[in-house]
Write a protein that holds these residues in place. Structure first.
Motif, mmCIF file in Angstrom:
data_model
loop_
_atom_site.group_PDB
_atom_site.id
_atom_site.type_symbol
_atom_site.label_atom_id
_atom_site.label_comp_id
_atom_site.label_asym_id
_atom_site.label_seq_id
_atom_site.Cartn_x
_atom_site.Cartn_y
_atom_site.Cartn_z
ATOM 1 N N ILE A 1 0.830 -1.206 0.000
ATOM 2 C CA ILE A 1 0.000 0.000 0.000
ATOM 3 C C ILE A 1 0.867 1.259 0.000
ATOM 4 C CG2 ILE A 1 -1.689 1.341 1.334
ATOM 5 C CD1 ILE A 1 -2.801 -1.414 2.245
ATOM 6 N N ILE A 2 0.567 2.136 -0.950
ATOM 7 C CA ILE A 2 1.216 3.447 -0.996
ATOM 8 C C ILE A 2 0.159 4.469 -0.613
ATOM 9 C CG2 ILE A 2 2.325 5.176 -2.479
ATOM 10 C CD1 ILE A 2 3.150 2.896 -4.371
ATOM 11 N N SER A 3 0.430 5.286 0.403
ATOM 12 C CA SER A 3 -0.547 6.328 0.694
ATOM 13 C C SER A 3 0.055 7.682 0.320
ATOM 14 C CB SER A 3 -0.982 6.306 2.157
ATOM 15 O OG SER A 3 0.081 6.678 2.975
ATOM 16 N N PRO B 1 -0.082 22.144 16.888
ATOM 17 C CA PRO B 1 1.113 21.725 16.147
ATOM 18 C C PRO B 1 0.895 20.326 15.595
ATOM 19 C CG PRO B 1 1.520 21.711 18.524
ATOM 20 C CD PRO B 1 0.146 22.244 18.337
ATOM 21 N N TYR B 2 1.198 20.115 14.325
ATOM 22 C CA TYR B 2 0.849 18.818 13.719
ATOM 23 C C TYR B 2 1.833 18.472 12.621
ATOM 24 C CZ TYR B 2 -2.596 15.123 13.022
ATOM 25 O OH TYR B 2 -3.229 13.919 12.990
ATOM 26 N N ASN B 3 1.925 17.197 12.326
ATOM 27 C CA ASN B 3 2.772 16.720 11.239
ATOM 28 C C ASN B 3 2.073 16.963 9.895
ATOM 29 O OD1 ASN B 3 4.429 15.403 9.495
ATOM 30 N ND2 ASN B 3 4.083 13.348 10.336
ATOM 31 N N ILE B 4 2.241 18.181 9.414
ATOM 32 C CA ILE B 4 1.614 18.609 8.151
ATOM 33 C C ILE B 4 2.674 19.425 7.412
ATOM 34 C CG2 ILE B 4 0.625 20.667 9.316
ATOM 35 C CD1 ILE B 4 -1.771 20.507 7.434
ATOM 36 N N PRO B 5 2.747 19.357 6.075
ATOM 37 C CA PRO B 5 3.798 20.101 5.372
ATOM 38 C C PRO B 5 3.781 21.593 5.693
ATOM 39 C CG PRO B 5 2.726 18.579 3.875
ATOM 40 C CD PRO B 5 1.936 18.542 5.151
ATOM 41 N N GLU B 6 4.947 22.197 5.619
ATOM 42 C CA GLU B 6 5.048 23.647 5.841
ATOM 43 C C GLU B 6 4.206 24.385 4.808
ATOM 44 O OE1 GLU B 6 9.085 25.471 6.515
ATOM 45 O OE2 GLU B 6 9.586 23.336 6.537
ATOM 46 N N LEU C 1 8.348 20.762 -5.813
ATOM 47 C CA LEU C 1 6.926 21.128 -5.724
ATOM 48 C C LEU C 1 6.155 20.134 -4.864
ATOM 49 C CD1 LEU C 1 6.139 22.168 -9.408
ATOM 50 C CD2 LEU C 1 5.999 23.634 -7.382
ATOM 51 N N SER C 2 6.446 18.848 -5.060
ATOM 52 C CA SER C 2 5.681 17.817 -4.342
ATOM 53 C C SER C 2 5.948 17.870 -2.842
ATOM 54 C CB SER C 2 6.027 16.430 -4.883
ATOM 55 O OG SER C 2 7.285 16.002 -4.366
ATOM 56 N N GLY C 3 7.164 18.286 -2.479
ATOM 57 C CA GLY C 3 7.510 18.356 -1.062
ATOM 58 C C GLY C 3 7.824 16.998 -0.453
ATOM 59 N N VAL D 1 2.788 14.372 0.545
ATOM 60 C CA VAL D 1 2.718 15.411 -0.501
ATOM 61 C C VAL D 1 2.193 16.711 0.091
ATOM 62 C CG1 VAL D 1 0.336 14.841 -1.182
ATOM 63 C CG2 VAL D 1 1.900 15.763 -2.890
ATOM 64 N N LYS D 2 2.607 17.820 -0.483
ATOM 65 C CA LYS D 2 2.013 19.096 -0.086
ATOM 66 C C LYS D 2 0.614 19.178 -0.680
ATOM 67 C CE LYS D 2 6.074 22.070 0.350
ATOM 68 N NZ LYS D 2 5.899 22.883 1.559
ATOM 69 N N ILE D 3 -0.246 19.941 -0.047
ATOM 70 C CA ILE D 3 -1.624 20.078 -0.532
ATOM 71 C C ILE D 3 -1.619 20.481 -2.016
ATOM 72 C CG2 ILE D 3 -3.753 21.436 -0.370
ATOM 73 C CD1 ILE D 3 -3.292 21.641 2.632
ATOM 74 N N ASN D 4 -2.398 19.751 -2.802
ATOM 75 C CA ASN D 4 -2.599 19.999 -4.233
ATOM 76 C C ASN D 4 -1.322 19.888 -5.083
ATOM 77 O OD1 ASN D 4 -3.926 22.562 -6.424
ATOM 78 N ND2 ASN D 4 -4.360 20.397 -6.407
ATOM 79 N N GLN D 5 -0.329 19.169 -4.604
ATOM 80 C CA GLN D 5 0.858 18.941 -5.443
ATOM 81 C C GLN D 5 0.894 17.481 -5.925
ATOM 82 O OE1 GLN D 5 2.511 21.299 -6.732
ATOM 83 N NE2 GLN D 5 1.626 22.927 -5.495
#
Ligand code: MGD
Ligand code: MGD
Ligand code: MO
Length: 765
Positions: A258-260, A722-727, A352-354, A295-299
């Motif tokens: 599985i790839i998420s 604070p959360y594990n979410i891309p900058e 871009l993908s982050g 991935v960053k949002i929408n990348q």
């Protein structure tokens, strides 16, 4: 009418905090806590006896279909009953013992109720008799059914054109109700049929139709047993489709990977403890994700392009990474798609993908070495300006790998509402389908209108501009679900009449037209008996299988009517009994509706018999590798551009997502257990580095601001987590954040609001 007193309604509702507790985010889904929470919700809403009786009948072959989501049932449901924590919450919410009766409405004005939170409003209970809010009143009062039908008929007759009415549908309605509704709306003379799927999987429908010739997925449940790689993108199954985790578990047990792909590391994709197995409750469970691409949002498009570019390089060396026979035989545009990759550098795409380069290597290896690949996705891909292209890029990957039309492979858009797909199949659609119109004309003897109707965002604008004056909703909570809450509120308030056919009280009943009607209806779990016959209806699941659903519980009130009855009576009253469609008999005998569905819609032959038991699959051209409807009779590769956001230094991209304790706008509770947030919904998840950059501390209070076309929209009072979410990315819950989504910014072609990529600024409150 100008002397009507304006109601003092709060469109947005309260913005207060409820008392947060934070814990560490969970690293597995379900298990014992899920069982405990499910039981707590069930007992609280239904009591012990009713809970046990209800849950033993859910998703069993002779019972009712879970109203929670559209994930299919396995051929052999578990002995414990085939349901999940959130399915139990959904059913507890519907089968609750609390009631909203005439005394409730006499006590609480709509002005007062509009200041309650969605949570409080929903917990008031089931609607049990028809109610009217008269133009000069702030209190709903009872109205007889026939008077309500007459009022609707009169208002519809008053309109200058049928296009001044809007007929919304949410995806809980049965095939029978949806078919009858679509038929009435067309007989009335408009295609103004916005639908919840306009805000949901419309991007999937458009992309899949254009590339593969059918707006639905191609996989069946059993394909998960055989898949070598399942990619789960922009989807949080642990919360929104928990029964999907059993399918992923099986895939893993059979050696699949599985790839998420998700900006968040969702608990449900890390590890699963199956609550329907003893070992799932007691032992450590099954680890699910093998490779997580954060991935960053929408990348997603840059990320997919990078993966495809890497696969293309490997294919040049070995010639066996892509399925060249499949490509030659079934597809159009291969050369162009590969050549198009030349304009992008790997470095640029990676940046871009982050995503971490090492993780991408792992994903590329898995995809290079296997061809039984399923891609699953939901709102993380559809609700962006480029939602359609996101999905087309997924299709590109599957076409290159020949991962369509064979066991263990294919497209899997995971649907939202339990019958949203079925409603579409049987005719809820704002577009004109010449084939459907001809078929309706041949069967019923009237010609449906040929003018395109309004979808959700355009229906809102029409009401705002006073071009539409009557709003009728078959289910749903239009105000809270739609974008731009204040604008949508004004739009509804501009109407002469708003009508909601509903099971539970919600904000759309409070932010209304001059006159408003609430027409209470039977829920899916409830027994539907007419003239001594215990009626059933049919639904279509996310994989295109049609089956029966039969409610078994005692209805919340003897005054409730079924959706087909309500629609049939409105039609009968409107047409004063003289029309070529026998509305009344159809509304009473669902077998008759099914016979008509059989005539009008392809694939439903012998529906009465075939829908018994586990049901039957509708035709699906991708499963048969038949692309004859498409240009050159081939599946189409697509050239997709990179998404553009042009965010400024002080701007973030915000995704509006679901907590673990809600179903869309229905708030079951205030906890988001998997993300470690308890008793609070007004939170915003932020990367620690961004918090430092803006000198923000944990639980600081901020306001979120979006500015589009010089219009400033603001959502007040959110606690920073604070959360594990891309900058540069933020996450927060909807519907609270819908006030930030501009009504006029939506996906190209599908018009799905940009609810997953809203550009916002953050200010300290
Ligand atoms: N319990 C429960 N079940 C539900 C529902 C519910 O509200 N509650 N709603 C039903 C409905 S109508 C629907 S449509 C479905 C919704 O099911 P989901 O689509 O799973 O719901 P969301 O909470 O919107 O989650 C979106 C996911 O996409 C990720 N995401 C956001 N933006 C991006 C992006 O740009 N790229 C990628 N790769 N990922 C992204 C988020 O981190 C999140 O994990 O669930 C259905 N089932
Ligand atoms: N910002 C943001 N906005 C979003 C989304 C997002 O991710 N972010 N997601 C979007 C998505 S995917 C969707 S699908 C929409 C959902 O939009 P809707 O479908 O309009 O909203 P729901 O909250 O599912 O509707 C809940 C109401 O449906 C009624 N109901 C429940 N069961 C029945 C039934 O059996 N019959 C009838 N007649 N009524 C019933 C109840 O009265 C309940 O209050 O929201 C969209 N809005
Ligand atoms: Mo949805």
């Amino acid at each position: 009418m100008s002397n009507i007193k304006k109601r003092n309604i709060s469109v947005l509702g309260p913005e207060d905090f409820t008392g947060i507790t934070l814990k560490k985010p969970a690293d597995y889904a379900a298990g014992l806590p899920a069982v405990k929470v499910a039981i707590k919700h069930a007992f609280k809403e239904m009591g012990v006896v009713k809970s046990v009786r209800t849950l033993s009948q859910m998703n069993q072959k002779n019972g009712f279909d879970c109203p929670g989501c559209a994930w299919p049932d396995p051929e052999k449901p578990s002995k414990l009953g085939e349901y999940c924590e959130n399915g139990v919450k959904a059913i507890a919410e519907e089968a609750t013992n609390s009631k909203v009766d005439r005394e409730f409405f006499a006590k609480h004005s709509v002005e007062e109720l509009s200041r309650w939170s969605d949570y409080q409003i929903g917990k008031s209970g089931r609607l049990i008799e028809p109610m009217i809010l008269k133009p000069d009143s702030i209190y709903y009062e009872p109205i007889a059914w026939q008077q309500a039908y007459q009022l609707i008929a009169d208002e519809l007759h008053k309109l200058k054109s049928p296009d001044e009415a809007i007929f919304y549908t949410s995806g809980r309605s049965s095939n029978e109700a949806a078919f009858l509704y679509g038929l009435f709306v067309r007989a009335f003379g408009t295609n103004n049929m916005p639908d919840c799927s306009n805000m949901c999987h419309e991007s999937s429908g458009v992309a899949l139709n254009e590339t593969l010739g059918i707006g639905k997925g191609s996989v069946k449940l059993e394909d998960f047993d055989l898949a070598q790689v399942v990619v789960v993108m922009g989807q949080n199954p642990g919360t929104n489709h928990p029964r999907m985790l059993s399918a992923l578990q099986k895939c893993k047990e059979n050696g699949g990977k599985i790839i998420s792909i998700n900006p968040l590391e969702e608990a449900g994709l890390i590890r699963f403890k199956n609550p329907q197995e003893v070992k799932g409750v007691l032992a450590s469970g099954t680890s699910l994700t093998d490779v997580h691409l954060q991935v960053k949002i929408n990348q997603d498009v840059p990320l997919l392009k990078l993966i495809i570019k890497r696969l293309a390089t490997l294919d040049q060396e070995k010639q066996d990474v892509f399925d060249h026979d499949f490509i030659a035989k079934y597809t159009n545009g291969y050369k162009e798609v590969v050549r198009d990759l030349d304009q992008y550098s790997e470095e640029e795409l990676l940046k871009l993908s982050g995503v971490d380069a090492k993780r991408i290597d792992e994903a590329v290896q898995l995809l290079a070495n296997n061809d039984k690949i399923i891609i699953c996705w939901a709102m993380g891909l559809t609700q962006h300006k480029n939602g359609v292209e996101n999905i087309k890029e997924c299709v590109n990957l599957l076409l290159l790998k020949g991962s369509l039309g064979k066991p263990g492979a294919g497209t899997c858009p995971v649907r939202g509402h339990s019958n949203v797909q079925g409603d579409r199949t049987v005719g809820i659609m704002h577009h004109v389908s010449p084939a459907l119109n001809t078929s309706i004309e041949n069967t019923f003897g009237f010609a449906p209108p040929n003018k395109e109707g309004l979808d959700t965002v355009h229906a809102i604008k029409a009401m705002y501009d006073k071009k539409a004056k009557v709003f009728i909703a078959l289910g749903g909570n239009f105000l809270s679900a739609a974008s731009d809450t204040e604008y949508t509120g004004r739009a509804l308030q501009n109407c002469d009449l708003t009508v909601n056919v509903s099971t539970k009280l919600n904000r759309t009943h409070l932010v209304t037209g001059k006159t408003a009607l609430i027409l209470p209806t039977l829920g899916r779990s409830e027994m539907d008996v007419k003239n001594g016959s215990h009626r059933f209806f049919t639904v279509e699941n996310s994989m295109g299988k049609v089956h029966q659903s039969k409610g078994l519980l005692k209805p919340a009130s003897e005054h409730l009517k079924s959706e087909p009855e309500i629609i049939g009576e409105i039609a009968e009253t409107y047409f004063k009994g003289s029309h070529s469609v026998p509305w009344k008999s159809l509304s009473q005998d669902y077998d008759l509706i099914r016979q008509k569905i059989e005539h009008v819609i392809k694939g439903f032959n012998d529906i009465n018999n075939r829908s018994k038991g586990s049901g039957f699959y509708l035709p699906n051209n991708v499963r048969d590798l038949d692309f004859s409807k498409l240009p050159d009779q081939k599946a189409q590769f697509s050239l997709c551009d990179l998404p553009k956001h042009n965010t400024k230094e002080n701007e973030f991209i915000l995704m509006t997502i679901r907590s673990h304790d809600q179903f869309n706008t229905t708030i079951y509770g205030l906890d988001d257990r998997y993300r470690g947030v308890y008793n609070e919904r007004r939170v915003v998840f932020m990367n620690l580095k961004d918090m430092k950059k803006y000198s923000l501390k944990k639980l600081d209070v901020v306001n979120l601001i979006s500015i589009y076309d010089d219009t400033k929209r603001k959502a007040n009072n959110f606690l920073v987590i604070p959360y594990n979410i891309p900058e540069g990315n933020l996450a927060s819950y909807f519907p609270e954040t819908n006030v930030l989504v501009p009504y006029n910014h939506f996906a190209d072609k599908s018009h799905t609001p940009i609810s997953k990529s809203i550009i916002v600024q953050v200010e300290k409150a």
